[in-house]
Write a protein that holds these residues in place. Structure first.
Motif, PDB file in Angstrom:
ATOM      1  N   PRO A   1      57.562 -15.633  32.356  1.00 14.96           N
ATOM      2  CA  PRO A   1      57.180 -16.853  32.409  1.00 14.96           C
ATOM      3  C   PRO A   1      56.585 -17.553  33.530  1.00 14.96           C
ATOM      4  N   HIS A   2      55.959 -18.665  33.669  1.00 13.00           N
ATOM      5  CA  HIS A   2      55.675 -19.467  34.986  1.00 13.00           C
ATOM      6  C   HIS A   2      56.651 -20.718  34.576  1.00 13.00           C
ATOM      7  N   PHE A   3      56.991 -21.399  35.669  1.00 15.69           N
ATOM      8  CA  PHE A   3      57.920 -22.514  35.357  1.00 15.69           C
ATOM      9  C   PHE A   3      56.841 -23.844  36.206  1.00 15.69           C
ATOM     10  N   GLY A   4      57.212 -24.906  35.520  1.00 17.75           N
ATOM     11  CA  GLY A   4      56.696 -26.147  36.087  1.00 17.75           C
ATOM     12  C   GLY A   4      57.729 -27.159  35.911  1.00 17.75           C
ATOM     13  N   ILE A   5      56.882 -28.574  36.396  1.00 17.76           N
ATOM     14  CA  ILE A   5      57.660 -29.737  36.182  1.00 17.76           C
ATOM     15  C   ILE A   5      56.802 -30.591  35.692  1.00 17.76           C
ATOM     16  N   VAL A   6      57.545 -31.457  34.416  1.00 16.37           N
ATOM     17  CA  VAL A   6      56.850 -32.371  33.800  1.00 16.37           C
ATOM     18  C   VAL A   6      56.421 -33.605  34.770  1.00 16.37           C
ATOM     19  N   THR A   7      55.311 -33.843  34.612  1.00 18.36           N
ATOM     20  CA  THR A   7      54.694 -34.888  35.601  1.00 18.36           C
ATOM     21  C   THR A   7      54.176 -36.171  34.967  1.00 18.36           C
ATOM     22  N   ASN A   8      53.711 -36.155  33.657  1.00 20.12           N
ATOM     23  CA  ASN A   8      53.126 -37.382  32.895  1.00 20.12           C
ATOM     24  C   ASN A   8      53.405 -36.983  31.625  1.00 20.12           C
ATOM     25  N   ILE A   9      53.931 -38.052  30.737  1.00 13.35           N
ATOM     26  CA  ILE A   9      54.070 -37.910  29.384  1.00 13.35           C
ATOM     27  C   ILE A   9      53.030 -39.106  28.791  1.00 13.35           C
ATOM     28  N   HIS A  10      52.193 -38.798  28.188  1.00 15.30           N
ATOM     29  CA  HIS A  10      51.157 -39.623  27.517  1.00 15.30           C
ATOM     30  C   HIS A  10      51.647 -40.452  26.392  1.00 15.30           C
ATOM     31  N   PRO A  11      51.824 -41.779  26.310  1.00 17.54           N
ATOM     32  CA  PRO A  11      52.335 -42.546  25.227  1.00 17.54           C
ATOM     33  C   PRO A  11      51.947 -42.582  23.895  1.00 17.54           C
ATOM     34  N   THR A  12      50.614 -42.136  23.721  1.00 21.20           N
ATOM     35  CA  THR A  12      49.930 -41.927  22.440  1.00 21.20           C
ATOM     36  C   THR A  12      49.878 -40.823  21.760  1.00 21.20           C
ATOM     37  N   VAL A  13      50.690 -41.065  20.436  1.00 22.08           N
ATOM     38  CA  VAL A  13      50.957 -39.908  19.553  1.00 22.08           C
ATOM     39  C   VAL A  13      49.678 -39.936  18.470  1.00 22.08           C
ATOM     40  N   ASP A  14      49.282 -38.541  18.436  1.00 18.13           N
ATOM     41  CA  ASP A  14      48.174 -38.185  17.418  1.00 18.13           C
ATOM     42  C   ASP A  14      48.661 -38.315  15.973  1.00 18.13           C
ATOM     43  N   PRO A  15      48.539 -39.178  15.236  1.00 16.11           N
ATOM     44  CA  PRO A  15      49.000 -39.429  13.745  1.00 16.11           C
ATOM     45  C   PRO A  15      48.599 -38.370  12.897  1.00 16.11           C
ATOM     46  N   THR A  16      47.656 -37.559  13.155  1.00 13.10           N
ATOM     47  CA  THR A  16      47.186 -36.433  12.071  1.00 13.10           C
ATOM     48  C   THR A  16      48.185 -35.301  12.474  1.00 13.10           C
ATOM     49  N   ASN A  17      48.397 -35.050  13.569  1.00 13.07           N
ATOM     50  CA  ASN A  17      49.353 -33.630  13.760  1.00 13.07           C
ATOM     51  C   ASN A  17      50.469 -33.952  14.303  1.00 13.07           C
ATOM     52  N   ARG A  18      50.840 -35.323  14.781  1.00 14.04           N
ATOM     53  CA  ARG A  18      52.078 -35.768  15.476  1.00 14.04           C
ATOM     54  C   ARG A  18      52.385 -35.335  16.616  1.00 14.04           C
ATOM     55  N   THR A  19      51.384 -34.725  17.653  1.00 14.88           N
ATOM     56  CA  THR A  19      51.713 -34.243  19.007  1.00 14.88           C
ATOM     57  C   THR A  19      51.208 -35.464  19.880  1.00 14.88           C
ATOM     58  N   PHE A  20      51.477 -35.145  21.170  1.00 17.01           N
ATOM     59  CA  PHE A  20      51.221 -35.831  22.403  1.00 17.01           C
ATOM     60  C   PHE A  20      50.992 -35.031  23.560  1.00 17.01           C
ATOM     61  N   ASP A  21      50.057 -35.637  24.625  1.00 16.93           N
ATOM     62  CA  ASP A  21      49.985 -34.863  25.637  1.00 16.93           C
ATOM     63  C   ASP A  21      50.803 -35.208  26.640  1.00 16.93           C
ATOM     64  N   ILE A  22      51.256 -33.758  27.359  1.00 13.14           N
ATOM     65  CA  ILE A  22      52.068 -33.792  28.358  1.00 13.14           C
ATOM     66  C   ILE A  22      51.527 -32.977  29.476  1.00 13.14           C
ATOM     67  N   GLU A  23      51.753 -33.573  30.766  1.00 17.62           N
ATOM     68  CA  GLU A  23      51.135 -32.927  32.059  1.00 17.62           C
ATOM     69  C   GLU A  23      52.227 -32.093  32.797  1.00 17.62           C
ATOM     70  N   ILE A  24      51.902 -30.956  32.867  1.00 13.06           N
ATOM     71  CA  ILE A  24      52.852 -30.157  33.801  1.00 13.06           C
ATOM     72  C   ILE A  24      52.153 -29.681  34.988  1.00 13.06           C
ATOM     73  N   GLN A  25      52.714 -29.807  36.130  1.00 14.05           N
ATOM     74  CA  GLN A  25      52.537 -29.237  37.493  1.00 14.05           C
ATOM     75  C   GLN A  25      52.965 -27.847  37.596  1.00 14.05           C
TER      76      GLN A  25
END
Length: 64
Positions: free
Chosen positions: A15-39
């Motif tokens: 694996p590679h390892f990273g740190i969560v830098t941003n969690i987008h607050p909008t959830v996609d209602p179709t598949n119940r996912t949201f975007d997360i940014e990882i450095q």
């Protein structure tokens, strides 16, 4: 934010390892996912744009 994340791809062992830098607050209602940014440290260039990856980590409910 600041949680550790483990990133694995089918094309690379280990694996590679990273740190969560941003969690987008909008959830996609179709598949119940949201975007997360990882450095991620990718100095070796093994991770490429467009690669499919599996991410593992833990987010607290109050951060969503």
């Amino acid at each position: 934010m600041g949680q550790k994340a483990s990133i694995t791809t089918a094309s690379h062992s280990g694996p590679h390892f990273g740190i969560v830098t941003n969690i987008h607050p909008t959830v996609d209602p179709t598949n119940r996912t949201f975007d997360i940014e990882i450095q991620v440290d990718n100095r070796d260039g093994r991770l490429k744009a467009g690669n499919f990856a599996k991410i593992a980590g833990t987010l607290a409910a109050n951060q969503l």
